[in-house]
Design an enzyme around this catalytic site. Sequence first.
Site, PDB file in Angstrom:
ATOM      1  N   SER B 146     -18.488  27.064 -10.886  1.00  0.00           N
ATOM      2  CA  SER B 146     -18.176  26.000 -11.854  1.00  0.00           C
ATOM      3  C   SER B 146     -17.074  26.458 -12.810  1.00  0.00           C
ATOM      4  O   SER B 146     -15.985  26.794 -12.353  1.00  0.00           O
ATOM      5  CB  SER B 146     -19.466  25.580 -12.559  1.00  0.00           C
ATOM      6  OG  SER B 146     -19.288  24.359 -13.232  1.00  0.00           O
ATOM      7  N   ASP B 222     -23.482  17.236  -5.697  1.00  0.00           N
ATOM      8  CA  ASP B 222     -23.228  17.851  -7.009  1.00  0.00           C
ATOM      9  C   ASP B 222     -23.003  16.741  -8.036  1.00  0.00           C
ATOM     10  O   ASP B 222     -22.133  15.883  -7.862  1.00  0.00           O
ATOM     11  CB  ASP B 222     -21.976  18.739  -6.875  1.00  0.00           C
ATOM     12  CG  ASP B 222     -21.724  19.593  -8.103  1.00  0.00           C
ATOM     13  OD1 ASP B 222     -21.877  19.071  -9.238  1.00  0.00           O
ATOM     14  OD2 ASP B 222     -21.360  20.768  -7.937  1.00  0.00           O
ATOM     15  N   HIS B 255     -25.476  21.208  -7.907  1.00  0.00           N
ATOM     16  CA  HIS B 255     -24.664  22.158  -8.680  1.00  0.00           C
ATOM     17  C   HIS B 255     -25.447  23.420  -9.053  1.00  0.00           C
ATOM     18  O   HIS B 255     -24.931  24.273  -9.762  1.00  0.00           O
ATOM     19  CB  HIS B 255     -24.188  21.451  -9.961  1.00  0.00           C
ATOM     20  CG  HIS B 255     -23.006  22.091 -10.638  1.00  0.00           C
ATOM     21  ND1 HIS B 255     -21.758  22.139 -10.070  1.00  0.00           N
ATOM     22  CD2 HIS B 255     -22.872  22.712 -11.844  1.00  0.00           C
ATOM     23  CE1 HIS B 255     -20.901  22.752 -10.880  1.00  0.00           C
ATOM     24  NE2 HIS B 255     -21.557  23.118 -11.970  1.00  0.00           N
TER      25      HIS B 255
END
Lengths: 277, 277
Positions: B146, B222, B255
């Site tokens: 991320s 995600d 995620h």
Amino acid sequence: MERIEQHASFGGRQEVWQHDSVTLGCAMRLAVYLPPAALAGQPCPVLYWLSGLTCSEQNFITKAGAQQHAAQHQLIVVAPDTSPRGEAVANDPAYDLGQGAGFYVNATQAPWASHFRMQDYVADELPALIESQFPATAARGISGHSMGGHGALVTALRHPGRYRSVSAFSPIVAPSQVPWGQKALTAYLGEDRSRWQDWDTVALIANATERLLLLVDQGEADEFLTSQLRPELLEAACQHAGHPLTLRRHPGYDHSYYFIASFLADHFSHHADALRD
Amino acid sequence: MERIEQHASFGGRQEVWQHDSVTLGCAMRLAVYLPPAALAGQPCPVLYWLSGLTCSEQNFITKAGAQQHAAQHQLIVVAPDTSPRGEAVANDPAYDLGQGAGFYVNATQAPWASHFRMQDYVADELPALIESQFPATAARGISGHSMGGHGALVTALRHPGRYRSVSAFSPIVAPSQVPWGQKALTAYLGEDRSRWQDWDTVALIANATERLLLLVDQGEADEFLTSQLRPELLEAACQHAGHPLTLRRHPGYDHSYYFIASFLADHFSHHADALRD
């Protein structure tokens, strides 16, 4: 039952559910990993995991690296919370009594008796729930860590025929003889020590009617080794009763999930061998 | 340097250290996994891992299942905290700015400029520290998740020759074009968007002088896919510049660290292939 989390994981799915437990009289959370075969609707054996003091249903699923092994062996893995929870449930400010510290017994003493029936929850209500709500067979294994290692050993010993395999990491093997266990058993069961014997692995082994092999891993740098865990008592009890035990002592390893993760693959192989027979 | 944690893990040792960072002007924590070969004194390549928003040095080492792969490939793994920390360090109540949200840039704007120099910390001070204090070779790989995936890509692209391999999970590939990045770059670098280009993977790829293969994994479930991550922008930039990219899209994955753990073995193989050449 309400699903409150779901995450794709190693081709399967890690879920967290909440349901109203009749046994415990409160809402309970449990983690359920469904391997790829279960997602495809194929019934799979179930490995139950019991966690240690202060844990919830989250610790094992986030820290142990269990999903890869469950996917490889196509096992469902069920990890319940470690006690009843909620404002209506008795508690204690100490980390080793009350919520988060159920010790997998059926309490008989006030104020615990009304909700703290973790043994009946784990051995009866939970398998019935899983086998009715998920593509699970009735082939069951059970494992756990520390207080949950005690829980796994005691639950298997108290229910001959219910589990095909059992193992433990760093278990409290003789709660009657160590401070964590003496405190919890006094609170939950009362001062009469004769009642503690039904909840003590070392005591139960003497009269076990089923002789399932116990696979036990223990770190030699475990900070609770000599005060709370005392694997030599398990070794002596098994030797005396002729109970099969594989006790592995690992130099340098502590009481943490780093230890569990390091040797978890062997436990999954042990359970899969028995559950896939 | 002070060691504040150590745990045996997969034959190696997971450690957490604290040191006074000259670059950041504060105490910094970093996690260091030493594989068995490093414990035996044999110099090993190093994989740097940069974590995402809100993370510390703990998330990757407790949740990713990285140690088994590091042990298998005999790689040291270093996971620093995600920003400077402490009462003397500027902060913001939002989760996506300030402490825990350094974005791996060198800030130029008040109140951030005095401590938020994570790029120099990660690319310069940290490797120098690791290579002087541990049995580490100068073979370096870098990866992250991320915000940390952005950090890994940008750091490798900005320092040709410094890393032999790079990869990312769910990276922010075009911070100039998405809300998380626009907020952070405005705060740390100011309103002049031309200055943002040096910190934006998609922009950097156009003029990269080194064409290291980028291995990127992205979950299709995600929750930040279309708002913050936008891997199609990376795909287009790489195609346009002729930059080698392996972008894998995984249906159903989100995620979380459940996603990272599921595909981390492939990233370790990718890095080990380059680092063991």
